[in-house]
Design an enzyme around this catalytic site. Structure first.
Site, PDB file in Angstrom:
ATOM      1  N   ASN A   9      13.374 -73.193 -11.226  1.00  0.00           N
ATOM      2  CA  ASN A   9      11.914 -73.221 -11.831  1.00  0.00           C
ATOM      3  C   ASN A   9      11.578 -74.534 -12.067  1.00  0.00           C
ATOM      4  OD1 ASN A   9       9.694 -72.947 -13.145  1.00  0.00           O
ATOM      5  ND2 ASN A   9      10.442 -71.573 -15.019  1.00  0.00           N
ATOM      6  N   ARG A  93      10.823 -69.945  -8.669  1.00  0.00           N
ATOM      7  CA  ARG A  93       9.655 -69.520  -9.189  1.00  0.00           C
ATOM      8  C   ARG A  93       8.369 -70.438  -8.741  1.00  0.00           C
ATOM      9  NH1 ARG A  93       6.827 -71.431 -14.438  1.00  0.00           N
ATOM     10  NH2 ARG A  93       5.240 -70.032 -14.564  1.00  0.00           N
ATOM     11  N   HIS A 182       1.696 -65.266 -14.938  1.00  0.00           N
ATOM     12  CA  HIS A 182       2.846 -64.416 -15.860  1.00  0.00           C
ATOM     13  C   HIS A 182       3.300 -63.292 -15.108  1.00  0.00           C
ATOM     14  CE1 HIS A 182       1.081 -66.512 -19.619  1.00  0.00           C
ATOM     15  NE2 HIS A 182       2.151 -67.227 -19.103  1.00  0.00           N
ATOM     16  N   ASN A 213       3.234 -69.439 -25.447  1.00  0.00           N
ATOM     17  CA  ASN A 213       2.352 -70.608 -25.453  1.00  0.00           C
ATOM     18  C   ASN A 213       1.397 -70.440 -24.727  1.00  0.00           C
ATOM     19  OD1 ASN A 213       3.806 -72.668 -27.193  1.00  0.00           O
ATOM     20  ND2 ASN A 213       5.244 -72.824 -25.608  1.00  0.00           N
ATOM     21  N   ARG A 243      -4.798 -74.125 -25.405  1.00  0.00           N
ATOM     22  CA  ARG A 243      -5.883 -73.872 -24.579  1.00  0.00           C
ATOM     23  C   ARG A 243      -6.831 -72.849 -25.145  1.00  0.00           C
ATOM     24  NH1 ARG A 243      -1.869 -71.234 -19.872  1.00  0.00           N
ATOM     25  NH2 ARG A 243      -0.032 -72.599 -20.659  1.00  0.00           N
ATOM     26  N   ASP A 287       2.285 -74.251 -32.357  1.00  0.00           N
ATOM     27  CA  ASP A 287       3.160 -73.239 -32.476  1.00  0.00           C
ATOM     28  C   ASP A 287       3.049 -72.304 -33.743  1.00  0.00           C
ATOM     29  OD1 ASP A 287       5.868 -72.417 -33.460  1.00  0.00           O
ATOM     30  OD2 ASP A 287       6.559 -73.797 -32.080  1.00  0.00           O
ATOM     31  N   GLY A 335       7.490 -65.173 -26.404  1.00  0.00           N
ATOM     32  CA  GLY A 335       7.787 -65.724 -27.940  1.00  0.00           C
ATOM     33  C   GLY A 335       7.006 -65.367 -29.012  1.00  0.00           C
ATOM     34  N   GLU A 389      12.171 -63.453 -17.023  1.00  0.00           N
ATOM     35  CA  GLU A 389      11.627 -63.785 -15.744  1.00  0.00           C
ATOM     36  C   GLU A 389      12.461 -64.195 -14.818  1.00  0.00           C
ATOM     37  OE1 GLU A 389       8.961 -65.800 -18.190  1.00  0.00           O
ATOM     38  OE2 GLU A 389       7.176 -65.739 -16.968  1.00  0.00           O
TER      39      GLU A 389
HETATM   40  P1  ADP Z   1       6.254 -70.218 -23.226  1.00  0.00           P
HETATM   41  O1  ADP Z   1       4.724 -69.604 -22.738  1.00  0.00           O
HETATM   42  O2  ADP Z   1       6.097 -71.979 -23.108  1.00  0.00           O
HETATM   43  O3  ADP Z   1       7.338 -69.642 -22.127  1.00  0.00           O
HETATM   44  P2  ADP Z   1       7.353 -68.918 -25.364  1.00  0.00           P
HETATM   45  O4  ADP Z   1       7.282 -67.497 -24.694  1.00  0.00           O
HETATM   46  O5  ADP Z   1       8.694 -69.389 -25.734  1.00  0.00           O
HETATM   47  O6  ADP Z   1       6.654 -69.798 -24.652  1.00  0.00           O
HETATM   48  O7  ADP Z   1       6.384 -68.737 -26.582  1.00  0.00           O
HETATM   49  C1  ADP Z   1       6.394 -69.843 -27.560  1.00  0.00           C
HETATM   50  C2  ADP Z   1       5.545 -69.092 -28.811  1.00  0.00           C
HETATM   51  O8  ADP Z   1       6.458 -68.357 -29.482  1.00  0.00           O
HETATM   52  C3  ADP Z   1       5.247 -70.358 -29.938  1.00  0.00           C
HETATM   53  O9  ADP Z   1       3.863 -70.273 -30.223  1.00  0.00           O
HETATM   54  C4  ADP Z   1       6.074 -69.923 -30.905  1.00  0.00           C
HETATM   55  O10 ADP Z   1       5.813 -70.257 -32.274  1.00  0.00           O
HETATM   56  C5  ADP Z   1       6.242 -68.625 -30.767  1.00  0.00           C
HETATM   57  N1  ADP Z   1       7.576 -68.013 -31.648  1.00  0.00           N
HETATM   58  C6  ADP Z   1       8.827 -68.060 -30.950  1.00  0.00           C
HETATM   59  N2  ADP Z   1       9.367 -67.713 -32.220  1.00  0.00           N
HETATM   60  C7  ADP Z   1       8.622 -66.978 -33.287  1.00  0.00           C
HETATM   61  C8  ADP Z   1       8.975 -66.572 -34.406  1.00  0.00           C
HETATM   62  N3  ADP Z   1      10.410 -66.287 -34.915  1.00  0.00           N
HETATM   63  N4  ADP Z   1       7.873 -66.244 -34.814  1.00  0.00           N
HETATM   64  C9  ADP Z   1       6.384 -66.580 -34.729  1.00  0.00           C
HETATM   65  N5  ADP Z   1       6.347 -67.038 -33.434  1.00  0.00           N
HETATM   66  C10 ADP Z   1       7.242 -67.427 -32.730  1.00  0.00           C
END
Ligand code: ADP
Length: 404
Positions: A9, A93, A182, A213, A243, A287, A335, A389
């Site tokens: 990726n 990817r 996605h 994110n 965003r 975050d 996430g 993924e």
């Molecule tokens: P990406 O889109 O970059 O792949 P991820 O799927 O890793 O991102 O998601 C990142 C998001 O997930 C961030 O906003 C992070 O705060 C949130 N996140 C990860 N773990 C937790 C948690 N335990 N509680 C709340 N939010 C979380």
């Protein structure tokens, strides 16, 4: 000799990889090279032989990153392969396949040319992907490469769902339409959801919410995407970490009029993609974990950011419920979707009219397993399914490989 699948990726300044056993899809090694191009790049790696470790490396471009990764996989002490011929196929990817790519494809010279035609659709990512493909070709001569597109799963949308109501020539000449992103994640969790429901994909209706994110919501009927919230780019749809998601398009010329500095190259794009969303509203963080902490300590803007994000997700779920004329399962992934119970709770509350009832106790349990978090009486199953993924790309690559 057990054959392997390498999943690559290439992001704009990073290369992530995973190596899978082809037979049982077991992950043997993975890692990431970050900050490519700077004097201080980082290489984080782990494998069956070595625990996770991070080191500073000098990696000036994607070719050097791929070289470093392949050398590591072959390393006598820490590597997990002894010969490059153990790699049966490499799955890449690819963020954007435009309207040229409807499914995963084997790389040929013609495919590479078509890929170049998609550069303008994702100018940060596509040249990096291309460099990654060429680097793999150089390092692994004779090993087939397969491209797996984030947009491909969404190619089943009808034209009335993917068109924007702009003059038609923008679609014809500039390919401006909804593509969706996605796709690999929505595809993966929809397959898992069907398994969990014990029914074929062809018989069920799903809404999948990939909340990370970047976030997107997808309506799936009969295993096919009917609509998805991201659009021409991954900016459209729900509010995200940095965003803005949907805004009135007339705000843009208004901003340009009031703040001429945003006419400068890329400034407007940066504003909408990097400075908006959770960070823009809260001023605290992009975050969700930080937002939840700030909200709990009474920060009003963090609280507003949280409410806005949940509300925007809820609106899509309700719209897609109507579009699909009912759903069997609502799936949360990525996430936030996998880990943030307050977001899931807020999104699902007051939806009993649609037969969506969350079990607060089940929802509050922390877990990294696939699970159902709806009440027994909920007509719609609410599920949390960790996305994967990379595994999906490995599976796709295997399918393409065996079809040649
Ligand atoms: P990406 O889109 O970059 O792949 P991820 O799927 O890793 O991102 O998601 C990142 C998001 O997930 C961030 O906003 C992070 O705060 C949130 N996140 C990860 N773990 C937790 C948690 N335990 N509680 C709340 N939010 C979380």
């Amino acid at each position: 000799m057990d054959m392997k699948i390498l999943v690559v990726n290439c992001g704009s300044s990073s290369v992530k990889y995973s190596l899978f056993e082809i037979r049982n899809e077991k992950k043997l090694a993975c890692g990431i090279v970050e900050c490519i191009g700077s004097t201080k790049a980082f290489y984080t790696k782990q494998s069956q032989k070595v625990k996770k470790q991070k080191e500073v490396v000098k990696v000036l471009n994607h070719t050097e990153a791929v070289e470093l990764i392949i050398k590591e996989l072959l390393n006598k002490n820490s590597g997990v392969i002894s010969d490059i011929n153990e790699i049966a196929v490499v799955g890449h990817r690819i963020v954007h396949g435009g309207d040229k790519f409807h499914k995963s494809v084997l790389v040929t010279e013609e495919v590479k040319q078509d890929l170049k035609d998609c550069f303008l659709l994702a100018p940060l990512h596509m040249p990096a992907h291309y460099a990654g493909i060429e680097a793999v070709e150089k390092m692994l001569p004779g090993v087939p490469s397969v491209l797996v597109f984030d947009t491909a799963f969404h190619q089943t949308m009808q034209n009335y769902a993917y068109m924007y109501a702009l003059p038609y020539e923008f679609f014809e000449k500039n390919h401006i339409r909804r593509y969706g992103f996605h796709g690999t994640s929505h595809d993966y969790v929809s397959q898992r959801a069907a398994e969990m429901l014990g029914r074929p994909l062809s018989k069920i209706k799903l809404i999948t919410a990939h909340l990370g994110n970047g976030s997107s919501i997808t309506a799936i009927d009969n295993g096919k995407v009917v609509d998805t919230s991201m659009g021409f780019t991954p900016l459209e749809g729900v509010m995200m970490g940095t965003r803005c998601g949907n805004i009135d398009p007339a705000i843009l010329p208004y901003i340009l009029d009031k703040y001429p500095q945003y006419k400068e190259e890329d400034a407007l794009n940066k504003l909408l993609n990097k400075k908006s969303g959770l960070i823009g509203i809260s001023g605290v963080s992009a975050d969700m974990r930080d937002i939840l902490i700030a909200r709990a300590s009474g920060n009003k803007r963090a609280s507003l950011a949280f409410e806005m994000l949940c509300y925007s997700v809820k609106k899509y779920i309700c719209a897609y419920f109507g579009i699909l004329n009912g759903v069997d399962a609502l799936v949360f992934t990525a996430g936030i979707g996998e880990h943030s119970s307050p977001v899931r709770e807020n999104v699902c509350k007051n939806l009993s009219a649609l037969g969506i009832e969350i079990d607060l106790e089940e929802n509050a349990k922390a877990s990294d397993k696939e699970r159902v978090i709806s009440t027994k009486s909920s007509k719609v199953k609410i599920m949390v399914i960790p996305t994967n993924e990379e595994l999906m790309i490995a599976k796709e690559s295997k399918v393409v490989l065996t079809s040649i």
